[in-house]
Scaffold this active site. Structure first.
Site, PDB file in Angstrom:
ATOM      1  CG  HIS A 141      -1.986  -1.030   1.187  1.00  0.00           C
ATOM      2  ND1 HIS A 141      -3.033  -1.048   2.070  1.00  0.00           N
ATOM      3  CD2 HIS A 141      -2.179  -2.077   0.353  1.00  0.00           C
ATOM      4  CE1 HIS A 141      -3.840  -2.056   1.774  1.00  0.00           C
ATOM      5  NE2 HIS A 141      -3.336  -2.705   0.743  1.00  0.00           N
ATOM      6  CD  GLU A 153      -1.456   4.086   3.613  1.00  0.00           C
ATOM      7  OE1 GLU A 153      -1.263   3.373   2.607  1.00  0.00           O
ATOM      8  OE2 GLU A 153      -2.590   4.248   4.107  1.00  0.00           O
ATOM      9  CB  CYS A 160      -1.527   1.377   6.261  1.00  0.00           C
ATOM     10  SG  CYS A 160      -1.121   0.564   4.697  1.00  0.00           S
ATOM     11  CB  CYS A 214      -6.068  -0.498   5.310  1.00  0.00           C
ATOM     12  SG  CYS A 214      -4.425  -1.233   5.321  1.00  0.00           S
TER      13      CYS A 214
HETATM   14 ZN   LIG Z   1      -3.157   0.004   3.851  1.00  0.00          ZN
END
Ligand SMILES: [Zn+2]
Ligand SMILES: [Zn+2]
Lengths: 326, 178
Positions: B59, B61, B98, B95
Site C-alpha cells: 500500500h 503508506e 497501514c 487501512c
Molecule cells: Zn493500507
C-alpha cells in the site's frame, strides 16, 4: 500401531480461534405470550399472528411451546410478539378480540434473541423457549476437537517444526525468535519460509510480512531484497503456474496456510486479510496479538475476507524459544 | 511539529498526494497516494503497487515508509526521531494494516482524504490509531476529510475499470485492496 511420537501427535490439541459469537452467552429478550386454551384454534391464531406480529427479528423462535405437567396435561403457550414499552397488554388484547374465547391471560417471558450457532447455545436457549437450530457440522467438529484426524495433525506438527527451525536461525542471529512457513495445503509444498527481521534494520519486517513478500517472489515479483545469509526460502513457480489468466494459478496467498511460532500482530493479521490467506496456525499467544488475544482480525465483522485460525500447535516449544532472548 | 492548521497548506500537500494516487490509477492499481512530509519538505512518496509486486501489503503508506527507512540508512539519520517528526498525507484513510505499520514506526500525525469503509484502521472498521497497544508503538492523531470527494471520485473511476491481475473476473470489484 501408533508409536510414542505419534501418540504425542495424536494428543496434540489444536484450538480453533472462532468468532466470539460461537462462545457468546445466549441473549434473551422479553416477549408477550398467552396460553392457548383451545388447541383447535392453534393454526388460526398462528396465521393471525404471523401477519399481525411477524417475528422477523427472531425467525429462529418457535411460536408454540407445549409443556407436559406431571398429571399429564399439556399446556400450550404462544409467543405473540416482542415486548416493547409502547405496546401494552391492553393494546395486544384489543387486537386479539376474535380469540378471546381460546386464550388465557397475557404474560411476559424471555425468549432467545438470536439463533443458536452451537449445540451448547441451543441447549441453553431451549431452556427458555423452543428455537430452531441448524447445526454447522464444521463448527461442531471444531468445537469438539474432531476436525483434524491423526494424519492431519502430523502434517501440521511437521510444518510448525519447520517454522520453529526458522525461529532458531533468527535466535542465533540475535533476532526475534519468530519463524514462519507458508504452505500449499493441497500439495504440502512449502512456498516460503523466513523469520522475523524487525530487530534488524527494518521495523516492518515481521515474519508474516516477509513471508507474504516471499510468496510474491515465488510468483516472480515481490519487493524486499534478501541475502543468502538470511537463509530464507521461497519456491519458484514455473511460468505456466503463474499465469494470471488461469483460474488455478496462484493469486497472492489464496488457498495457502501460514504456520507461525507466535500470534501475528494487527499489522500482520491484516496483511493476511489483504493477501487472502486461507488458514493460520500459530504456537504462542501474544498479549497484543490480533488472531485471538487483542483482536480477531480473521473474523472481524466488516472485512471482506475471513480466514481460519488455530493455535496451540507445539505451543510449549514456541514459548521456550523466548527463554534467554534479548 | 504539529499538523499545520492552515487549511490551504494542508490542501496543497494533499494535492501532491493525489499525483501519486493518479499514478497508481494509470498503472492499474487502486488509486491511493501519499507523501511523508518532514521539516516542511517531502521526504518520501508512495502509491499503491500491489499488482505490480504481487504483494498485497504494498500500500502507498508501506511503500513510503520503506523509502524513509532507506533515506535514514543513507543519511545516517535516527529513524525513530525522523518518523516522530513526520506528517503523512494520504488520499484515503489508512487501512488496519497501514495504521498499525504507522504506529510501529512512530508516525504521529496523519492527514487523510476519504474514509476507507472496507478496511479503515483509523475509525471506519477499527481504531488502530488510538487503541491501547503498548508494544506496537505510539498512537497518532488524524485529520480527516481533506479533499475527500476527489479521493472518492478516483476510487470510483478505478472500480468501474478492470483489475487484470485477478484470476477470476468475478472477483475484481469485491476483492480489490485499497
Ligand atoms: Zn493500507
Ligand atoms: Zn506483525
Amino acid at each position: 500401531k501408533p508409536d510414542e511420537s505419534c501418540m504425542k501427535c495424536d494428543s496434540m490439541k489444536i484450538e480453533p480461534v472462532l468468532h466470539d459469537k460461537y462462545t457468546a452467552l445466549v441473549e434473551l429478550v422479553d416477549a408477550y405470550v398467552c396460553q392457548l386454551t383451545n388447541k383447535k384454534r392453534t393454526s388460526d391464531l398462528l396465521r393471525f399472528l404471523s401477519t399481525k406480529y411477524p417475528l422477523s427479528e427472531h425467525p429462529h423462535v418457535k411460536r408454540v411451546k407445549s409443556t407436559k405437567s406431571t398429571d399429564n396435561t399439556t399446556t400450550v403457550q404462544v409467543v405473540i410478539c416482542e415486548h416493547s414499552a409502547d405496546l401494552t397488554c391492553d393494546v395486544i388484547k384489543s387486537t386479539l378480540t376474535e380469540f378471546t374465547d381460546c386464550i388465557g391471560c397475557i404474560g411476559v417471558v424471555k425468549i432467545p434473541s438470536t439463533a443458536p450457532l452451537t449445540r451448547k447455545q441451543y441447549e441453553v436457549a431451549t431452556q427458555y423457549w423452543p428455537v430452531n437450530f441448524y447445526e454447522n457440522k464444521i463448527i461442531t467438529q471444531l468445537l469438539t476437537d474432531s476436525y483434524f484426524n491423526y494424519d492431519d495433525k502430523e502434517i501440521i506438527q511437521q510444518h510448525m517444526k519447520e517454522a520453529i527451525d526458522m525461529a532458531l536461525i533468527a535466535k542465533q542471529k540475535q533476532m526475534m525468535p519468530v519463524g514462519a512457513v507458508i504452505v500449499d495445503p493441497v500439495t504440502n509444498r512449502v512456498i516460503a519460509k523466513c523469520y522475523d527481521k524487525r530487530s534488524g534494520t527494518h521495523p516492518l519486517q515481521h515474519a508474516t510480512m516477509v513471508c507474504v513478500d516471499l510468496v510474491a517472489k515465488s510468483q516472480g515479483a515481490g519487493m524486499w531484497n534478501y541475502t543468502t545469509d538470511d537463509k530464507f526460502y521461497n519456491c519458484e513457480m514455473k511460468e505456466d503456474e503463474i499465469n494470471n489468466d488461469s483460474k488455478s494459478g496462484p493469486y497472492l496467498c489464496t488457498g495457502y496456510h501460514l504456520y507461525i511460532t507466535q500470534e501475528p500482530c494487527v499489522m500482520c493479521a491484516m496483511a493476511l486479510v489483504h493477501s487472502r490467506i486461507q488458514r493460520v496456525y500459530y504456537g504462542s499467544k501474544h498479549i497484543e496479538g490480533a488472531l485471538g488475544s487483542k483482536y480477531k482480525i480473521h473474523v472481524q465483522d466488516g472485512l471482506n475476507h475471513h480466514y481460519q485460525v488455530f493455535n496451540g500447535v507445539l505451543s510449549e516449544i514456541c514459548d521456550q524459544l523466548w527463554t534467554d532472548y534479548g | 511539529m504539529t499538523v499545520p492548521q492552515d487549511k490551504s497548506s494542508i490542501d496543497s500537500w494533499m494535492l501532491k498526494s493525489f499525483e501519486f494516487a493518479e499514478e497508481a490509477l494509470t498503472n492499474n492499481e487502486v488509486p491511493v497516494g501519499c507523501i511523508l512530509v518532514w521539516k516542511d519538505k517531502i521526504l518520501a512518496t508512495g502509491r499503491n503497487e500491489v499488482n505490480e509486486t504481487k504483494n498485497a501489503t504494498r500500500h502507498a503508506e508501506i511503500v513510503a515508509i520503506d523509502k524513509v527507512l532507506e533515506y535514514c540508512e543513507e543519511h545516517s539519520e535516527d529513524k525513530t526521531k525522523v518518523f516522530s517528526e513526520i506528517t503523512l498525507y494520504v488520499t484515503v484513510e489508512p487501512c488496519i494494516m497501514c495504521a498499525a505499520a504507522l504506529r510501529s514506526v512512530g508516525v504521529s500525525k496523519v492527514v487523510y482524504g476519504c474514509k476507507n469503509e472496507r478496511f479503515g484502521g483509523c475509525g471506519s472498521v477499527l481504531n488502530i490509531h488510538t487503541d491501547t497497544l503498548h508494544q506496537l508503538g505510539p498512537s497518532f492523531q488524524c485529520v480527516d476529510d481533506v479533499m475527500a470527494d476527489e479521493a472518492v471520485q478516483l476510487l470510483k473511476t478505478f472500480y468501474k475499470g478492470e483489475n487484470t491481475n485477478a484470476p477470476d473476473g468475478k472477483r475484481k470489484i469485491k476483492d480489490n485492496n485499497c
